[in-house]
Scaffold this motif. Structure first.
Motif, PDB file in Angstrom:
ATOM      1  N   PRO A  16       0.862  -1.193   0.000  1.00  0.00           N
ATOM      2  CA  PRO A  16       0.000   0.000   0.000  1.00  0.00           C
ATOM      3  C   PRO A  16       0.897   1.242   0.000  1.00  0.00           C
ATOM      4  CG  PRO A  16      -0.711  -1.576   1.682  1.00  0.00           C
ATOM      5  CD  PRO A  16       0.622  -2.061   1.175  1.00  0.00           C
ATOM      6  N   PRO A  17       0.623   2.233  -0.858  1.00  0.00           N
ATOM      7  CA  PRO A  17       1.540   3.379  -0.987  1.00  0.00           C
ATOM      8  C   PRO A  17       1.946   4.031   0.343  1.00  0.00           C
ATOM      9  CG  PRO A  17      -0.041   3.411  -2.755  1.00  0.00           C
ATOM     10  CD  PRO A  17      -0.448   2.278  -1.872  1.00  0.00           C
ATOM     11  N   PRO A  18       1.033   4.191   1.318  1.00  0.00           N
ATOM     12  CA  PRO A  18       1.478   4.840   2.571  1.00  0.00           C
ATOM     13  C   PRO A  18       2.403   3.954   3.405  1.00  0.00           C
ATOM     14  CG  PRO A  18      -0.930   4.793   2.395  1.00  0.00           C
ATOM     15  CD  PRO A  18      -0.403   3.883   1.350  1.00  0.00           C
ATOM     16  N   ASP A  19       2.469   2.665   3.077  1.00  0.00           N
ATOM     17  CA  ASP A  19       3.181   1.703   3.925  1.00  0.00           C
ATOM     18  C   ASP A  19       4.482   1.182   3.315  1.00  0.00           C
ATOM     19  OD1 ASP A  19       1.073   1.728   5.882  1.00  0.00           O
ATOM     20  OD2 ASP A  19      -0.114   0.513   4.498  1.00  0.00           O
ATOM     21  N   VAL A  20       4.958   1.804   2.237  1.00  0.00           N
ATOM     22  CA  VAL A  20       6.133   1.263   1.541  1.00  0.00           C
ATOM     23  C   VAL A  20       7.345   1.175   2.472  1.00  0.00           C
ATOM     24  CG1 VAL A  20       7.836   1.744  -0.264  1.00  0.00           C
ATOM     25  CG2 VAL A  20       5.399   1.874  -0.784  1.00  0.00           C
ATOM     26  N   GLU A  21       7.623   2.241   3.194  1.00  0.00           N
ATOM     27  CA  GLU A  21       8.797   2.228   4.081  1.00  0.00           C
ATOM     28  C   GLU A  21       8.628   1.222   5.211  1.00  0.00           C
ATOM     29  OE1 GLU A  21      11.765   3.259   3.874  1.00  0.00           O
ATOM     30  OE2 GLU A  21      11.397   4.318   1.984  1.00  0.00           O
ATOM     31  N   ALA A  22       7.434   1.160   5.772  1.00  0.00           N
ATOM     32  CA  ALA A  22       7.174   0.219   6.867  1.00  0.00           C
ATOM     33  C   ALA A  22       7.333  -1.223   6.386  1.00  0.00           C
ATOM     34  CB  ALA A  22       5.764   0.440   7.426  1.00  0.00           C
ATOM     35  N   VAL A  23       6.891  -1.497   5.150  1.00  0.00           N
ATOM     36  CA  VAL A  23       7.000  -2.855   4.611  1.00  0.00           C
ATOM     37  C   VAL A  23       8.461  -3.214   4.351  1.00  0.00           C
ATOM     38  CG1 VAL A  23       6.467  -4.268   2.578  1.00  0.00           C
ATOM     39  CG2 VAL A  23       4.638  -3.012   3.736  1.00  0.00           C
ATOM     40  N   ARG A  24       9.246  -2.245   3.873  1.00  0.00           N
ATOM     41  CA  ARG A  24      10.689  -2.495   3.700  1.00  0.00           C
ATOM     42  C   ARG A  24      11.317  -2.915   5.022  1.00  0.00           C
ATOM     43  NH1 ARG A  24      11.435   2.510   0.132  1.00  0.00           N
ATOM     44  NH2 ARG A  24      11.035   1.501  -1.869  1.00  0.00           N
ATOM     45  N   ALA A  25      10.998  -2.186   6.078  1.00  0.00           N
ATOM     46  CA  ALA A  25      11.571  -2.476   7.397  1.00  0.00           C
ATOM     47  C   ALA A  25      11.090  -3.833   7.913  1.00  0.00           C
ATOM     48  CB  ALA A  25      11.194  -1.371   8.380  1.00  0.00           C
ATOM     49  N   LEU A  26       9.818  -4.120   7.653  1.00  0.00           N
ATOM     50  CA  LEU A  26       9.220  -5.378   8.108  1.00  0.00           C
ATOM     51  C   LEU A  26       9.879  -6.585   7.451  1.00  0.00           C
ATOM     52  CD1 LEU A  26       6.681  -6.514   9.674  1.00  0.00           C
ATOM     53  CD2 LEU A  26       5.471  -6.321   7.487  1.00  0.00           C
ATOM     54  N   LEU A  27      10.194  -6.466   6.151  1.00  0.00           N
ATOM     55  CA  LEU A  27      10.688  -7.620   5.402  1.00  0.00           C
ATOM     56  C   LEU A  27      12.203  -7.739   5.397  1.00  0.00           C
ATOM     57  CD1 LEU A  27       8.207  -7.579   2.380  1.00  0.00           C
ATOM     58  CD2 LEU A  27       8.174  -9.065   4.390  1.00  0.00           C
ATOM     59  N   ALA A  28      12.906  -6.687   5.784  1.00  0.00           N
ATOM     60  CA  ALA A  28      14.374  -6.725   5.745  1.00  0.00           C
ATOM     61  C   ALA A  28      14.950  -7.931   6.500  1.00  0.00           C
ATOM     62  CB  ALA A  28      14.954  -5.415   6.271  1.00  0.00           C
ATOM     63  N   PRO A  29      14.409  -8.269   7.678  1.00  0.00           N
ATOM     64  CA  PRO A  29      14.953  -9.440   8.376  1.00  0.00           C
ATOM     65  C   PRO A  29      14.480 -10.776   7.804  1.00  0.00           C
ATOM     66  CG  PRO A  29      13.598  -8.065   9.852  1.00  0.00           C
ATOM     67  CD  PRO A  29      13.365  -7.597   8.467  1.00  0.00           C
ATOM     68  N   VAL A  30      13.497 -10.755   6.904  1.00  0.00           N
ATOM     69  CA  VAL A  30      12.883 -11.993   6.395  1.00  0.00           C
ATOM     70  C   VAL A  30      13.606 -12.486   5.146  1.00  0.00           C
ATOM     71  CG1 VAL A  30      10.746 -13.052   5.539  1.00  0.00           C
ATOM     72  CG2 VAL A  30      10.646 -11.287   7.320  1.00  0.00           C
ATOM     73  N   ALA A  31      13.832 -11.576   4.192  1.00  0.00           N
ATOM     74  CA  ALA A  31      14.464 -11.930   2.916  1.00  0.00           C
ATOM     75  C   ALA A  31      14.840 -10.646   2.193  1.00  0.00           C
ATOM     76  CB  ALA A  31      13.495 -12.751   2.058  1.00  0.00           C
ATOM     77  N   PRO A  32      15.800 -10.723   1.248  1.00  0.00           N
ATOM     78  CA  PRO A  32      16.078  -9.547   0.417  1.00  0.00           C
ATOM     79  C   PRO A  32      14.898  -9.315  -0.519  1.00  0.00           C
ATOM     80  CG  PRO A  32      17.794 -11.241   0.195  1.00  0.00           C
ATOM     81  CD  PRO A  32      16.630 -11.879   0.875  1.00  0.00           C
ATOM     82  N   VAL A  33      14.244  -8.164  -0.410  1.00  0.00           N
ATOM     83  CA  VAL A  33      13.092  -7.879  -1.265  1.00  0.00           C
ATOM     84  C   VAL A  33      13.173  -6.454  -1.789  1.00  0.00           C
ATOM     85  CG1 VAL A  33      11.455  -9.476  -0.152  1.00  0.00           C
ATOM     86  CG2 VAL A  33      11.679  -7.149   0.693  1.00  0.00           C
ATOM     87  N   ILE A  34      12.567  -6.245  -2.948  1.00  0.00           N
ATOM     88  CA  ILE A  34      12.356  -4.901  -3.492  1.00  0.00           C
ATOM     89  C   ILE A  34      10.904  -4.554  -3.175  1.00  0.00           C
ATOM     90  CG2 ILE A  34      12.216  -3.553  -5.629  1.00  0.00           C
ATOM     91  CD1 ILE A  34      14.300  -5.649  -6.768  1.00  0.00           C
ATOM     92  N   VAL A  35      10.679  -3.367  -2.643  1.00  0.00           N
ATOM     93  CA  VAL A  35       9.309  -2.954  -2.308  1.00  0.00           C
ATOM     94  C   VAL A  35       8.956  -1.722  -3.127  1.00  0.00           C
ATOM     95  CG1 VAL A  35       7.700  -2.282  -0.481  1.00  0.00           C
ATOM     96  CG2 VAL A  35       9.592  -3.847   0.042  1.00  0.00           C
TER      97      VAL A  35
END
Ligand code: CTP
Ligand code: MG
Length: 224
Positions: A54-73
């Protein structure tokens, strides 16, 4: 790996009810998106994952997934097709197979990711995981009166991840967007490309309504 996986996760989750974007709703204490990405990342063929948030959550999702796997958000769009197109545009050079996988199918196992990818690698341009339809299905008119009964033996319920040769998916999304289509194979079908079925998995159920979330909570303890 030769596979990139797009994860559309920008939906509002209206049918799940109040509580924010569905991909960020919790299942066993973790957001659905974390469950989905963890399973995708566990598939050995996968070398890139692109999430449409979701556009307002891009930064939060990056932070959330950083410990899970390398992802592009990236920021998703107003319709699912736009979210997939945005993710597709961010796929790095290299992978020749692209899978599209709903964050809402949070418990789809890595083995399903591998089997869809393997079918594309073996030569199919487009691959979907399917399950037989268990209910009797009828067509019903606006007045609530039955128009007819569909032959169930020819029907399949379709899941994700759906897999495509990269050029095929790119061409499908470059064409006119059809908002009524709820999957990517539908776009590819419109281009006249054959779509092949592989067996789906019950744990790849789409979490749509509160009932589905309750079922997923029960499945969470089971190994896949
Ligand atoms: N999706 C998306 N962008 C949109 C709409 C949907 O990325 N504009 C994603 C959802 O996040 C979900 C997947 O597409 O992972 C399947 O959509 P659906 O299950 O319909 O999720 P929502 O659209 O969030 O739910 P609802 O239709 O109940 O609002
Ligand atoms: Mg939706």
């Amino acid at each position: 790996g030769d596979v990139a996986v797009l994860v559309p996760a920008a939906g509002a989750g209206v049918r799940l009810g109040a509580g924010g974007p569905k991909a960020l709703r919790r299942l066993g204490g973790e957001p659905l998106l974390v469950h989905a990405v963890r399973r995708v990342a566990a598939a050995p063929s996968v070398s890139a994952i692109v999430v449409a948030a979701p556009p307002p959550d891009v930064e939060a999702v990056r932070a959330l997934l950083a410990p899970v796997a390398p992802v592009i958000v990236v920021a998703g769009g107003a319709e699912r097709q736009q979210s997939v197109a945005a993710a597709l545009a961010a796929v790095p050079e290299g992978p020749d197979i692209i899978l599209v996988h709903d964050a809402a199918r949070a418990l789809a196992p890595a083995s399903l990711v591998e089997s869809v990818a393997a079918a594309v690698r073996a030569g199919s341009a487009a691959v979907i995981p399917v399950l037989p339809v268990v209910d009797t299905v009828k067509e019903v008119g606006a007045d609530g009166v039955v128009l007819g009964t569909v032959d169930r033996s020819a029907l399949r319920a379709v899941q994700t991840p759906q897999g495509f040769r990269r050029s095929i998916l790119a061409a499908a999304h470059a064409g006119a967007a059809a908002a009524y289509l709820t999957d990517d194979a539908g776009l590819v079908e419109k281009q006249g490309v054959p779509v092949t079925c592989v067996p789906g998995h019950e744990h790849a159920l789409k979490i749509t309504r509160p009932f589905d979330l309750a079922v997923a909570e029960l499945l969470l303890g089971q190994a896949t």
